[in-house]
Design an enzyme around this catalytic site. Structure first.
Site, PDB file in Angstrom:
ATOM      1  N   ASP A   1       0.946  -1.208  -0.128  1.00  0.00           N
ATOM      2  CA  ASP A   1       0.072  -0.046  -0.002  1.00  0.00           C
ATOM      3  C   ASP A   1       0.905   1.160  -0.001  1.00  0.00           C
ATOM      4  O   ASP A   1       1.282   1.392   0.993  1.00  0.00           O
ATOM      5  CB  ASP A   1      -1.150   0.092   1.401  1.00  0.00           C
ATOM      6  CG  ASP A   1      -1.537   1.272   1.512  1.00  0.00           C
ATOM      7  OD1 ASP A   1      -2.493   1.282   2.174  1.00  0.00           O
ATOM      8  OD2 ASP A   1      -1.371   2.303   0.576  1.00  0.00           O
TER       9      ASP A   1
ATOM     10  N   HIS B   1      -5.589  11.943  13.554  1.00  0.00           N
ATOM     11  CA  HIS B   1      -6.576  11.925  12.614  1.00  0.00           C
ATOM     12  C   HIS B   1      -7.831  11.203  13.104  1.00  0.00           C
ATOM     13  O   HIS B   1      -8.751  11.096  12.549  1.00  0.00           O
ATOM     14  CB  HIS B   1      -6.005  11.326  11.291  1.00  0.00           C
ATOM     15  CG  HIS B   1      -4.995  12.056  10.847  1.00  0.00           C
ATOM     16  ND1 HIS B   1      -5.040  13.518  10.330  1.00  0.00           N
ATOM     17  CD2 HIS B   1      -3.512  11.952  10.459  1.00  0.00           C
ATOM     18  CE1 HIS B   1      -3.840  14.045   9.889  1.00  0.00           C
ATOM     19  NE2 HIS B   1      -3.118  13.168   9.981  1.00  0.00           N
TER      20      HIS B   1
ATOM     21  N   ASP C   1       2.619  18.833  13.768  1.00  0.00           N
ATOM     22  CA  ASP C   1       2.547  17.664  12.674  1.00  0.00           C
ATOM     23  C   ASP C   1       2.285  18.320  11.329  1.00  0.00           C
ATOM     24  O   ASP C   1       1.399  19.348  11.636  1.00  0.00           O
ATOM     25  CB  ASP C   1       1.642  16.554  13.033  1.00  0.00           C
ATOM     26  CG  ASP C   1       1.619  15.454  12.044  1.00  0.00           C
ATOM     27  OD1 ASP C   1       2.124  14.398  12.242  1.00  0.00           O
ATOM     28  OD2 ASP C   1       1.258  15.519  10.776  1.00  0.00           O
TER      29      ASP C   1
ATOM     30  N   HIS D   1       0.421  17.389   8.931  1.00  0.00           N
ATOM     31  CA  HIS D   1      -0.910  17.310   8.659  1.00  0.00           C
ATOM     32  C   HIS D   1      -1.675  17.954   9.574  1.00  0.00           C
ATOM     33  O   HIS D   1      -1.505  17.934  10.785  1.00  0.00           O
ATOM     34  CB  HIS D   1      -1.203  15.764   8.693  1.00  0.00           C
ATOM     35  CG  HIS D   1      -0.417  14.867   7.439  1.00  0.00           C
ATOM     36  ND1 HIS D   1       0.808  14.512   7.987  1.00  0.00           N
ATOM     37  CD2 HIS D   1      -0.391  14.782   6.510  1.00  0.00           C
ATOM     38  CE1 HIS D   1       1.390  14.091   6.860  1.00  0.00           C
ATOM     39  NE2 HIS D   1       0.644  14.157   5.773  1.00  0.00           N
TER      40      HIS D   1
ATOM     41  N   ASP E   1       6.939  15.333  10.770  1.00  0.00           N
ATOM     42  CA  ASP E   1       6.957  15.304   9.116  1.00  0.00           C
ATOM     43  C   ASP E   1       6.863  16.792   8.811  1.00  0.00           C
ATOM     44  O   ASP E   1       6.905  16.928   7.469  1.00  0.00           O
ATOM     45  CB  ASP E   1       5.716  14.479   8.758  1.00  0.00           C
ATOM     46  CG  ASP E   1       4.374  14.714   9.324  1.00  0.00           C
ATOM     47  OD1 ASP E   1       3.621  13.810   9.283  1.00  0.00           O
ATOM     48  OD2 ASP E   1       4.556  15.723  10.184  1.00  0.00           O
TER      49      ASP E   1
ATOM     50  N   TYR F   1       8.605  10.751   8.939  1.00  0.00           N
ATOM     51  CA  TYR F   1       8.798   9.563   8.135  1.00  0.00           C
ATOM     52  C   TYR F   1      10.085   9.628   7.582  1.00  0.00           C
ATOM     53  O   TYR F   1      10.490   8.308   7.016  1.00  0.00           O
ATOM     54  CB  TYR F   1       7.782   9.626   6.978  1.00  0.00           C
ATOM     55  CG  TYR F   1       6.246   9.563   7.676  1.00  0.00           C
ATOM     56  CD1 TYR F   1       5.686  10.563   7.527  1.00  0.00           C
ATOM     57  CD2 TYR F   1       5.712   8.479   8.583  1.00  0.00           C
ATOM     58  CE1 TYR F   1       4.464  10.649   8.392  1.00  0.00           C
ATOM     59  CE2 TYR F   1       4.581   8.488   9.086  1.00  0.00           C
ATOM     60  CZ  TYR F   1       3.924   9.398   8.855  1.00  0.00           C
ATOM     61  OH  TYR F   1       2.567   9.753   9.721  1.00  0.00           O
TER      62      TYR F   1
HETATM   63  C1  LIG Z   1      -1.026  11.163  13.368  1.00  0.00           C
HETATM   64  O1  LIG Z   1      -0.840  10.808  12.205  1.00  0.00           O
HETATM   65  C2  LIG Z   1       0.276  11.190  11.311  1.00  0.00           C
HETATM   66  C3  LIG Z   1       0.213  11.771  10.099  1.00  0.00           C
HETATM   67  O2  LIG Z   1      -0.313  12.978  10.205  1.00  0.00           O
HETATM   68  O3  LIG Z   1       1.451  12.169   9.860  1.00  0.00           O
HETATM   69  C4  LIG Z   1      -0.388  10.775   9.288  1.00  0.00           C
HETATM   70  C5  LIG Z   1      -0.490  11.202   7.944  1.00  0.00           C
HETATM   71  C6  LIG Z   1      -1.305  10.567   7.021  1.00  0.00           C
HETATM   72  C7  LIG Z   1      -0.911  10.644   5.592  1.00  0.00           C
HETATM   73  C8  LIG Z   1      -1.974  10.187   4.541  1.00  0.00           C
HETATM   74  N1  LIG Z   1      -1.715  10.439   3.272  1.00  0.00           N
HETATM   75  C9  LIG Z   1      -3.081  10.092   2.413  1.00  0.00           C
HETATM   76  C10 LIG Z   1      -2.671  10.561   1.008  1.00  0.00           C
HETATM   77  C11 LIG Z   1      -3.758  10.139   0.230  1.00  0.00           C
HETATM   78  N2  LIG Z   1      -3.684  10.489  -1.230  1.00  0.00           N
HETATM   79 ZN   LIG Z   2       1.672  13.894   9.877  1.00  0.00          ZN
END
Ligand SMILES: COCC(O)(O)CCCCCNCCCN
Ligand SMILES: [Zn+2]
Length: 601
Positions: free
Chosen positions: A22, A137, A174, A176, A267, A307
């Protein structure tokens, strides 16, 4: 006053992992935790912390925030095979289950609660929990974005009920948007949620309208939800500092939280494939240090994203190092925010103007002319020092950041002067006031002082009796200039003269930038025109316009509050990164009393 820093880590949380292919979720790997913990050990930081064990969050604690349906779905996955796990995971946006996910998520929740208990009980002053799966999230009834249970939201609810707290600040750095946390608290005025996040005008995931700056909270919660969207990538240290100085900190000091929780995602740091930002790990030392000034230092940092393994682990180390009380490193990179950042800052300040006094009066239009980055229209990188790192697209780019960080962190982490304070003690009586970490130094002997004054400071020192007070100041200052101690305290009945001599002595010693903050009336205003001294003078009556100059700022101390922080911002943005050696001079008994108070802390 509590002291000590808790560190919570349990390698059990590394068993949660992706079992199938994935490309969206494959960055959330167990090594995020083990790498960070190894780096903490490598810098001898683990041994300096109070290691507190994690525990499983109970079902009841999880139900503080989540629905029983959500809990039941999560529980049921423990016995599923890979195909069933994949099917259930497909019900959510960007989430994957493993047979151990439920157990790991309960430990992640419990780790956060252990941290809250350790801080609220006074066992430690602050701390960090290294957890996964992350949380910000996840929502009442759904997993999302690698998150199953909202660790930080549960910690906030838990703290409110167990300790009767009325004001909790959650800072989410973060990259996001923690929409889960926003949904949970947007009607709750007792929880102030601040998040910055890559947004790019709603193009970037999770691409929600309610992640924009005008989502200020609902009903009684209006004003308690602060979203700062980054509409460009490549944001750097100066953009993050400006966001703290002009949005978060003024509001946070006004809110005056009893506890601060951090949704600590890294990140938003350089090299991260998700964030594509340029802030270096040292900026997290500064952000942490600012938050330690709130809630009597009661600060719980809980890991979210991050990451790029090297960037993540260096940033975790800078955070823990600062929680332990180490001095923050000098900030690197440009000192002015980019125009896109200023635009976002202005927008969110305008949206929150009706709810916060500090935003009502201050106008930050001066920020516009501070930005030196005209480039803003391109999408990519801004910070010249990381020109080649701006677009982290593939493996060899990640390696390049690795090399950049190797060199960058070497300059940052060492040498750190010993965290000691030097003080001269006039009377044995006050010696017991000093904590053990303070080194008492002998006054400089009179002949030496006389020789020094006649050679370099005769124009400043008029009466002989001033010589006496110079001895103690010069003794402390020499220990700082020679990096034997980090900071010092000296008392002087003639503070203006002592300050004038100390400033000239520091510049003569070779310091290129010395910041002096003087509280009280000053008989003589030292000459700051050589550009190597910056004076911030907080006084009863504002000095006449003529004395105010680029390097001499006088503030009427009645209005000093956030103007003071803003002046420091101004200081920083004009690249006047001071070698800030905190020498306290007090010109009157009253101030010396305040100095003593500082000493006791
Ligand atoms: C606490 O969560 C940590 C985080 O915020 O880093 C998670 C990021 C998920 C990022 C998901 N991307 C989906 C892209 C779809 N096109
Ligand atoms: Zn994040």
């Amino acid at each position: 006053m509590a002291s000590g820093t808790a560190l919570i880590y349990d390698e059990e949380m590394t068993s949660h992992k992706l079992l199938w292919n994935d490309p969206i979720c494959d960055i959330e790997v167990p090594e995020r935790l083990s790498f960070s913990y190894e780096q903490l050990k490598c810098y001898h930081l683990v041994e300096r912390c109070v290691c507190v064990p994690a525990r499983e969050g109970s079902e009841e604690e999880i139900l503080l925030v989540h629905s029983s349906e959500h809990l039941e779905v999560a529980k049921s996955t423990q016995t599923m095979n890979e195909e069933e796990l994949k099917r259930v995971s497909g019900n959510y946006d960007a989430f994957f289950f493993h047979p151990s996910t439920y157990r790991c998520a309960r430990i992640a929740v419990g780790a956060g609660l252990q941290l809250v208990d350790s801080v609220m009980s006074g066992k430690v002053c602050n701390g960090m929990a290294l957890v996964r799966p992350p949380g910000h999230h996840s929502q009442r009834n759904a997993a999302n974005g690698f998150c199953l249970f909202n660790n930080v939201a549960i910690a906030a609810e838990y703290a409110k009920r167990k300790y009767g707290l009325q004001r909790i600040l959650i800072v989410d750095w973060d990259v996001h948007h923690g929409q889960g946390t926003q949904y949970i608290f947007e009607e709750d005025p007792s929880v102030l949620y601040f998040s910055w996040h890559r947004y790019e005008h709603q193009e970037f995931w999770p691409s929600l309208k309610e992640s924009d700056y005008d989502a200020v909270g609902l009903g009684r919660g209006k004003g308690s939800n602060i979203n700062l969207p980054w509409n460009k990538v490549g944001m750097g240290n100066s953009d993050y500092l400006a966001a703290f100085f002009h949005v978060l900190l003024p509001v946070a000091f006004e809110f005056d939280p009893e506890l601060v929780l951090v949704s600590s995602g890294y990140d938003s740091g350089i090299g991260d494939p998700e964030g594509q930002m340029n802030a270096t790990p040292d900026v997290f030392a500064h952000l942490t240090h600012f938050l330690m000034q709130l809630a009597n230092g009661k600060l719980c940092v809980i890991l979210e994203g991050g990451y790029h393994l090297k960037s993540l682990s260096e940033s975790v180390c800078m955070t823990v190092k600062t929680l332990l009380g180490d001095p923050v490193p000098q900030i690197t990179g440009e000192m002015a925010p980019c125009l896109s950042a200023i635009e976002s800052i202005q927008n969110v300040r305008a949206a929150h103007k009706p709810y916060w006094k500090c935003l009502m009066y201050e106008d930050t239009s001066f920020l516009q002319n501070l930005s030196t980055k005209s480039h803003l229209l391109e999408k990519v990188n801004t910070n010249p020092s990381t020109e080649h790192e701006s677009k982290i697209t593939n493996k060899d780019e990640m390696v390049k950041v690795e090399r950049f960080l190797e060199l960058h962190m070497k300059n940052i982490l060492f040498p750190v002067p010993p965290i000691k304070t030097a003080a001269t003690i006039e009377s044995e009586a006050s010696a017991h006031l000093l904590p053990l970490s303070v080194r008492v130094v002998k006054e400089m002997d009179m002949n030496e002082v006389k020789a020094l004054v006649s050679a370099f400071y005769a124009d400043l020192v008029k009466e002989d009796e001033t010589l006496l007070s110079l001895g103690s100041m010069l003794a402390v200052l020499d220990k700082i200039l020679t990096k034997q101690v980090c900071n010092g305290i000296a008392e002087s009945p003639t503070a203006s003269v002592s300050v004038a001599v100390a400033l000239r002595h520091s510049v003569r010693f070779g310091f290129q930038r010395v910041l002096c903050i003087f509280v009280g009336d000053m008989e003589i205003i030292p000459n700051t025109e050589d550009g190597r001294i910056l004076m911030i003078h907080i006084c009863e009556k504002q000095q006449s316009e003529k004395t105010n100059s680029k390097h001499y700022i006088s503030l009427n101390w009645k209005e000093v509050r956030f103007t003071f922080i803003r002046s420091l911002v101004y200081v920083r943005m004009h690249r006047f990164e001071e070698n800030f050696s905190s020498c306290y001079f007090s010109s009157s008994r009253r101030q010396s009393h305040s100095v003593k108070r500082v000493r006791r802390r």
